[in-house]
Every structure is written in structure tokens, then in C-alpha cells.
Scaffold this active site. Structure first.
Site, short mmCIF file in Angstrom:
data_model
loop_
_atom_site.label_atom_id
_atom_site.label_comp_id
_atom_site.label_asym_id
_atom_site.label_seq_id
_atom_site.Cartn_x
_atom_site.Cartn_y
_atom_site.Cartn_z
N ARG A 116 1.35 -1.35 0.02
CA ARG A 116 0.30 -0.03 0.29
C ARG A 116 0.52 1.10 -0.17
O ARG A 116 2.07 1.08 0.76
CB ARG A 116 -1.19 -0.29 1.01
CG ARG A 116 -1.79 -1.29 1.34
CD ARG A 116 -2.83 -1.04 2.30
NE ARG A 116 -3.15 -0.50 3.69
CZ ARG A 116 -2.85 -0.24 4.00
NH1 ARG A 116 -4.05 0.94 4.00
NH2 ARG A 116 -2.76 0.64 5.45
N LYS A 181 4.12 -10.56 9.56
CA LYS A 181 3.47 -10.75 8.63
C LYS A 181 3.34 -12.34 7.89
O LYS A 181 4.42 -12.98 6.95
CB LYS A 181 3.32 -9.67 8.05
CG LYS A 181 2.53 -8.65 6.36
CD LYS A 181 2.35 -7.73 6.76
CE LYS A 181 2.18 -7.16 5.64
NZ LYS A 181 1.68 -5.83 4.70
N ARG A 313 -2.14 0.35 14.56
CA ARG A 313 -1.47 0.22 15.73
C ARG A 313 -1.52 -0.52 16.73
O ARG A 313 -2.50 0.12 16.82
CB ARG A 313 -0.28 0.91 15.40
CG ARG A 313 0.75 1.22 13.60
CD ARG A 313 1.27 0.13 13.72
NE ARG A 313 2.13 0.63 12.17
CZ ARG A 313 1.83 -0.09 11.23
NH1 ARG A 313 0.70 -0.48 11.21
NH2 ARG A 313 1.97 0.32 9.13
P1 ATP Z 1 -0.67 -1.26 7.40
O1 ATP Z 1 -1.34 -1.98 5.81
O2 ATP Z 1 -1.55 -1.35 8.24
O3 ATP Z 1 -0.26 -0.06 7.00
P2 ATP Z 1 2.12 -2.21 6.46
O4 ATP Z 1 3.55 -1.84 7.30
O5 ATP Z 1 1.88 -3.88 6.64
O6 ATP Z 1 1.15 -1.36 7.74
P3 ATP Z 1 1.26 -2.91 4.25
O7 ATP Z 1 1.65 -1.52 2.79
O8 ATP Z 1 0.72 -3.72 4.81
O9 ATP Z 1 1.94 -2.10 5.41
O10 ATP Z 1 2.85 -3.79 3.43
C1 ATP Z 1 4.50 -3.39 3.14
C2 ATP Z 1 5.08 -3.49 4.34
O11 ATP Z 1 5.21 -5.24 4.59
C3 ATP Z 1 6.32 -2.88 3.74
O12 ATP Z 1 7.07 -1.83 4.24
C4 ATP Z 1 7.08 -3.82 4.60
O13 ATP Z 1 7.63 -3.45 5.91
C5 ATP Z 1 6.44 -4.95 4.93
N1 ATP Z 1 7.05 -6.36 3.40
C6 ATP Z 1 7.25 -6.22 2.64
N2 ATP Z 1 7.62 -7.52 2.02
C7 ATP Z 1 7.39 -8.39 2.90
C8 ATP Z 1 7.01 -9.46 2.70
N3 ATP Z 1 7.55 -10.41 1.62
N4 ATP Z 1 6.23 -10.15 3.78
C9 ATP Z 1 6.35 -9.89 5.05
N5 ATP Z 1 6.42 -8.51 4.98
C10 ATP Z 1 6.86 -7.66 3.73
C1 BTN Z 2 0.41 -5.49 1.37
O1 BTN Z 2 0.88 -5.99 2.15
O2 BTN Z 2 0.82 -4.11 1.85
C2 BTN Z 2 -0.04 -6.25 0.68
C3 BTN Z 2 0.83 -6.36 -0.48
C4 BTN Z 2 0.20 -6.69 -1.84
C5 BTN Z 2 2.22 -8.06 -2.23
C6 BTN Z 2 1.03 -8.41 -4.03
S1 BTN Z 2 2.15 -9.42 -4.33
C7 BTN Z 2 1.16 -10.19 -5.60
C8 BTN Z 2 0.80 -8.03 -6.26
N1 BTN Z 2 1.97 -8.06 -7.07
C9 BTN Z 2 1.83 -6.37 -6.24
O3 BTN Z 2 2.87 -5.74 -6.66
N2 BTN Z 2 1.34 -6.70 -5.09
C10 BTN Z 2 0.82 -7.67 -4.17
#
Ligand code: ATP
Ligand code: BTN
Length: 318
Positions: A116, A181, A313
Site C-alpha cells: 500500500r 506478517k 497499530r
Molecule cells: P499497514 O497495512 O498497517 O499500513 P504495513 O506496514 O504492513 O502496514 P503494507 O503497505 O500493508 O504496510 O505492507 C508493506 C510493508 O510490508 C513493507 O513496508 C514492509 O515493511 C513489509 N513487507 C515487505 N515485503 C514483505 C514480505 N514479503 N513479507 C512480509 N512483509 C513484507
Molecule cells: C501489503 O501488505 O501492503 C500488500 C502487499 C501485496 C503484495 C502483492 S504480491 C502480488 C501483487 N503484486 C504486487 O505488486 N503486489 C501484490
């Protein structure tokens, strides 16, 4: 390089000479390709004098016919890439070029996997699932209400059936085991949401990844179960579960799934801060409403919140 990978994917030893013959190149060319495999695809290759080379772990590559075979109720037209910037971005390009939905885009690796708000999703080669399902939505806003939460239910159900019993959800789009996660969901939409539009359901699941530099707690199915997971089987199971949940959502709306979602929500009753840009609201999680918005008790008053810019959070005192 991919031909070499196909030869090595069984995880057994292959001599440099045999690899050279199979590829029609010299032993030093094999050596160069092996180095590329290690550096570009981040794969560990063991070299043992007198025995040759083998991958640190066997590799099962994505295969549309295997996914199709294992799917219980059919599959969607599937595009599999060895590498793509983002399966969501590729899905959007296919929509723009007139590809008829539904269809599925998968990749072995993403060079610009996205989360996101422009955050990056780490996507190493052949270890995880990068899955984007495209749907054409004609029913107006109601068909979109709570959709990303419904996708979360389907992902969670898939992980439960693979033995990850403690997988749960965090509003709005995370799948966690404890506080780690394991999967993320990113929906992207083009067209008119009030009329006809296309929605890309982007799902990233950490499958066999055991090491990664990620700036927050994470886990993978392999780390949780101790076993190598067949990504083709996972994709087939996920497809089956998505079909089931999407039909229920289309026919009855999110309200029919609201209670199930609250039961799967790991942060029910917890003290949280809801962050929107530079402002933050403290409250206690009550659940979600009929549209999938988050319900919080804020100083004794129930309030609902929705929107793509919100992050939840845990509060230190919870
Ligand atoms: P929120 O959704 O609550 O804003 P979030 O920190 O999980 O929080 P997202 O945009 O949902 O943010 O997910 C992207 C974030 O997930 C990245 O900034 C990184 O911290 C983490 N991330 C990136 N790649 C992975 C992965 N393969 N597995 C788990 N976490 C990952
Ligand atoms: C998140 O937690 O912020 C969302 C992560 C979503 C990752 C998937 S991987 C397949 C698809 N292609 C992308 O570039 N993002 C989503």
C-alpha cells in the site's frame, strides 16, 4: 540461465561437464551462468569437488497445468512470468490492452512488488506466491464493499487448510501469524466503481522464504510448518477458496461475512491507534461494519473508519 535452472531444480548434484553438454556450452560458460543464478536470482548453489553443483533446496516452478489439475472447480486463464515488475502492474496493463477478465497473473519474481501507498513488497525468485486475479465488476459499489476483507478470509482459509492454524487477519489487509506478517493484499481498481470497473486482487504470500531483510516482523508457511510448500498446490487451493468467498460476497454482500471476519480478526477488543497521515485516533477495536469499515470505541462512542490511507497499530498499553 533458466534452462540451467531447469536442469538443477531437482536439488541433486550435476557435474559441470554434464551441464555443459546438456546446454551445449563450455564448462566455464556453465560456471558463469551459475554465478548469475546466485547473484541475480538469489539462489544458493552448492559446489562440491568431484560431484558438481546442486541447488541448496529443490525448486518447484509455477506451472499452469499443475495448478489447473489440482484446482477443485476449474481455473482462470493464467499468465505466468519468470520476472515482472509487479503482477498487479502487469494485470493493469493486460486490462488496458483488452484482455478479457477474469484472468490470473503469477510471477516467479517481482522486481517492483508493491504494497500500500507505494511501499515495497519483497519478492525473491521462486520462493513465494505473487498472485493477481482480475475481475470485471458490474454491480456498482455494493460489489466492492468489503472486497479486500473477503480476499483476506480466502487467504486465511487457504493457510488454515495447509496447517497454519493460528493465521489471522489484521484490518484492513494483512494476514498474520501472531504479530508476524505472512501475507499482504493490495486491491487496485480501474474504471468507474459506480458502474463497470476492473479490480485487481493482488495477493502476496510468503511461502518457502526463510531469510529476508524486511523492516517489520514477518514469517512464511515454511517457517511455520517446517515443510517445503508446493506453490502450485497453494495457488490451486487459493483459487478454490477465492471462488467460494467471492460467490458468497457477490450473492449476499459483505454483511453475510462480517461475523466470520470479526472472528478471524486478531485485534478484536485490542487498544489501538488508527493512523491517518499525521493524525492518530486512539480507541478499542469493536469489529467491522456491513461495508468492511473498522468500528472503534472512541471514548465510549462507536465510530467507523474506512479508506486506503489508514493504518492500525497496537497501543503500548494494550
Ligand atoms: P499497514 O497495512 O498497517 O499500513 P504495513 O506496514 O504492513 O502496514 P503494507 O503497505 O500493508 O504496510 O505492507 C508493506 C510493508 O510490508 C513493507 O513496508 C514492509 O515493511 C513489509 N513487507 C515487505 N515485503 C514483505 C514480505 N514479503 N513479507 C512480509 N512483509 C513484507
Ligand atoms: C501489503 O501488505 O501492503 C500488500 C502487499 C501485496 C503484495 C502483492 S504480491 C502480488 C501483487 N503484486 C504486487 O505488486 N503486489 C501484490
Amino acid at each position: 540461465m533458466l534452462k540451467l535452472l531447469t536442469l538443477l531444480k531437482d536439488g541433486r548434484f550435476h557435474s559441470g561437464e554434464a551441464l555443459g553438454i546438456a546446454l551445449g556450452v563450455s564448462r566455464s560458460a556453465v560456471w558463469k551462468q551459475l554465478q548469475l543464478l546466485e547473484s541475480e536470482l538469489d539462489l544458493a548453489v552448492y559446489k562440491v569437488r568431484g560431484r558438481g553443483y546442486r541447488l541448496a533446496a529443490p525448486l518447484m516452478l509455477l506451472d499452469a497445468s499443475r495448478i489447473d489439475l489440482m484446482a477443485g472447480n476449474g481455473s482462470w486463464p493464467t499468465f505466468i512470468h519468470d520476472e515482472v515488475d509487479s503482477t498487479n502492474a502487469e494485470a493493469l496493463r493486460l486490462i488496458a490492452s483488452g484482455q478479457v477478465a477474469p484472468f490470473l497473473v503469477l510471477a516467479e519474481r517481482q522486481s517492483a512488488g508493491r504494497g500500500r501507498r507505494g511501499r515495497a513488497w519483497l519478492s525473491p525468485f521462486a520462493q513465494n506466491l505473487y498472485y493477481s486475479l482480475v475481475l470485471r465488476v458490474e454491480g456498482g459499489m455494493r460489489q466492492l464493499e468489503g472486497l479486500s476483507l473477503v480476499v483476506g478470509l480466502a487467504v486465511r482459509q487457504t493457510l488454515l487448510s495447509l496447517g497454519v492454524a493460528s493465521a489471522g487477519l489484521k484490518w484492513p489487509n494483512d494476514v498474520l501469524v501472531g504479530n508476524r506478517k505472512v501475507a499482504g493484499i493490495l486491491l487496485e481498481l480501474v474504471g468507474d466503481p459506480a458502474d463497470v470497473c476492473h479490480v485487481v486482487l493482488g495477493i502476496g504470500i510468503n511461502v518457502n522464504m526463510q531469510e529476508a531483510e524486511i523492516d517489520q516482523a514477518w514469517t512464511s508457511l515454511r517457517l511455520e510448518s517446517g515443510q517445503l510448500v508446493d506453490r502450485n498446490q497453494l495457488a490451486a487451493l487459493l483459487g478454490d477458496n477465492l471462488r467460494d468467498y467471492l460467490v458468497r460476497h457477490r450473492e449476499h454482500g459483505f454483511s453475510a461475512l462480517q461475523e466470520e471476519w470479526e472472528q478471524a480478526h486478531l485485534w478484536q477488543g485490542r487498544s489501538v491507534s488508527l493512523i491517518a497521515g499525521s493524525t492518530s485516533i486512539d480507541g478499542t477495536v469493536l469489529g467491522v461494519d456491513h461495508q468492511g469499515a473498522l468500528r472503534l470505541d472512541v471514548n465510549g462512542v462507536e465510530k467507523s473508519f474506512s479508506g486506503g490511507e489508514l493504518s492500525l497499530r497496537l497501543r503500548n498499553d494494550s
